[in-house]
Design a protein around this motif. Structure first.
Motif, short mmCIF file in Angstrom:
data_model
loop_
_atom_site.label_atom_id
_atom_site.label_comp_id
_atom_site.label_asym_id
_atom_site.label_seq_id
_atom_site.Cartn_x
_atom_site.Cartn_y
_atom_site.Cartn_z
N VAL A 24 0.85 -1.19 0.00
CA VAL A 24 0.00 0.00 0.00
C VAL A 24 0.89 1.24 0.00
O VAL A 24 1.64 1.48 0.96
N ASP A 25 0.84 1.99 -1.06
CA ASP A 25 1.68 3.18 -1.21
C ASP A 25 0.98 4.40 -0.61
O ASP A 25 0.00 4.90 -1.16
N LEU A 26 1.46 4.85 0.54
CA LEU A 26 0.87 5.99 1.24
C LEU A 26 1.76 7.23 1.16
O LEU A 26 1.54 8.20 1.90
N ARG A 27 2.74 7.21 0.28
CA ARG A 27 3.65 8.35 0.17
C ARG A 27 2.94 9.53 -0.48
O ARG A 27 2.02 9.36 -1.29
N SER A 28 3.40 10.71 -0.17
CA SER A 28 2.83 11.90 -0.79
C SER A 28 3.25 12.02 -2.25
O SER A 28 2.48 12.51 -3.08
N GLU A 29 4.44 11.56 -2.56
CA GLU A 29 4.91 11.57 -3.94
C GLU A 29 4.98 10.13 -4.45
O GLU A 29 5.82 9.35 -4.01
#
Length: 366
Positions: A342-347
């Protein structure tokens, strides 16, 4: 004149008491009618006879009730829920009396009754533990009801038969979650679920006797009694009414708040002598990785997945050491492990492909 007297006498003998007075039959009246109504083939009469046998403790009539069950399984037991006859309604009254008086119904008949009256069949199997394993394993393998699955499993677990642990492992799914965040950001995921559901009531059959309706639940209530203990105990409730509806006998397909995977996991803990709250194996293990480049992500992700694999191997090894799992079963019956990133990064820069040593582990990205 003679003909009139004879006709009147015959009518007096053959006339059935009004339905409104059957509930008020004296022990003597019930004892006189019971053997006749058990044998005349009328389903409603059989239901009233079963009611009186229980009400007035006519234990000498129990063999006749067992005979009705025998004839039912021979002639009606194969019919599905698309068909609900008066004979099926009479069966509810007969089984209620047999259960309440703890009469021994042969395991083969109790097992065959499951397709028609699932809770009563399970209660009968619970009353007489001898030789019930095969019947319970069959229910475990085929029932669509999570509640019935747990009831059968709880009855089997204290003296687990061969193949029981393998069934628990083989159906288990572990869904590992990898959360990728910006550096220094921690995240958590939660969830919830709804409780179990039960069917509604039907139209009462006022000319039939009251009958016990049985319901299984994981929730204890003042009216319930313990059906089977364990890490997730099952309780049974008997409610007396005149519904006689097929819906009250169907397996509950609505499911439970606790999923079948969770039940499997808790039962494995029970077999290993561990309380479910202390068991290290989790269905949805989570790890949060602060993004610091491809290399560190791949190393942290691989280490997390390897940790889950080792946990599964450890559980399998302990079951084998306890004599609950053969080496052959351990090779074949492996829980299915999957990984969701799950990619929760802002970028959202592209994440590197996670390639694991075990190609059977499915990896998905969100």
């Amino acid at each position: 004149m003679v003909f009139t007297v004879l006709a009147t006498a015959t009518l007096a003998v053959c006339q059935e008491p009004p339905a409104t007075t059957l509930d008020q039959s004296t022990p003597e009246e019930a004892a006189r009618l019971t053997p006749k109504w058990l044998s005349d083939g009328d389903p409603r009469h059989q239901a009233w006879a079963a009611h009186w046998i229980l009400r007035y403790d006519q234990a000498q009539q129990l063999p006749a009730l067992l005979g009705i069950v025998d004839r039912y399984t021979a002639h009606y037991g194969a019919a599905g829920f698309d068909s609900w006859l008066d004979h099926d309604s009479a069966l509810l009254a007969v089984l209620d009396t047999l259960i309440q008086m703890q009469a021994e119904v042969p395991v083969e008949q109790a097992a065959e009754l499951y397709s028609k009256v699932h809770v009563q069949a399970l209660v009968l199997l619970a009353l007489w533990p001898e030789d019930r394993r095969e019947a319970l394993l069959k229910i475990l393998d085929h029932t669509p009801s999570d509640m019935d699955w747990l009831a059968a499993a709880d009855l089997l677990a204290p003296n687990a038969p061969d193949g029981f642990a393998a069934r628990l492992l083989d159906g288990l799914g572990i869904h590992a979650i990898l959360q990728v965040t910006d550096p220094g950001v921690g995240m958590g995921m939660g969830g919830g679920c709804a409780g179990d559901a039960s069917g509604g009531l039907g139209n009462a059959r006022l000319d039939w006797p009251p009958v016990g309706e049985y319901h299984l639940s994981m929730q204890e209530s003042p009216e319930s009694t313990i059906f089977a203990g364990g890490e997730n105990p099952v309780y049974v409730t008997r409610t007396v009414n005149r519904n006689y509806t097929p819906g009250s006998a169907k397996p509950d397909r609505a499911g439970l708040c606790t999923t079948r995977d969770q039940l499997r996991r808790d039962l494995i803990a029970q077999l290993l002598g561990v309380k479910k709250d202390d068991f290290e194996l989790q269905l949805y293990p989570q790890s949060t990785i602060g993004w610091n480049g491809d290399t560190e992500f791949l190393q942290a992700a691989a280490a997390f997945v390897e940790q889950q694999q080792l946990l599964l191997q450890n559980v399998s090894g302990r079951l084998h050491a306890f004599g609950l799992l053969t080496a052959a079963e351990a090779d074949v019956c492996r829980p299915q492990l999957s990984v969701e990133v799950v990619d929760l990064r802002s970028e959202k820069t592209p994440l590197p492909e996670l390639i694991l040593s075990d190609p059977t582990i499915a990896v998905s990205y969100k």
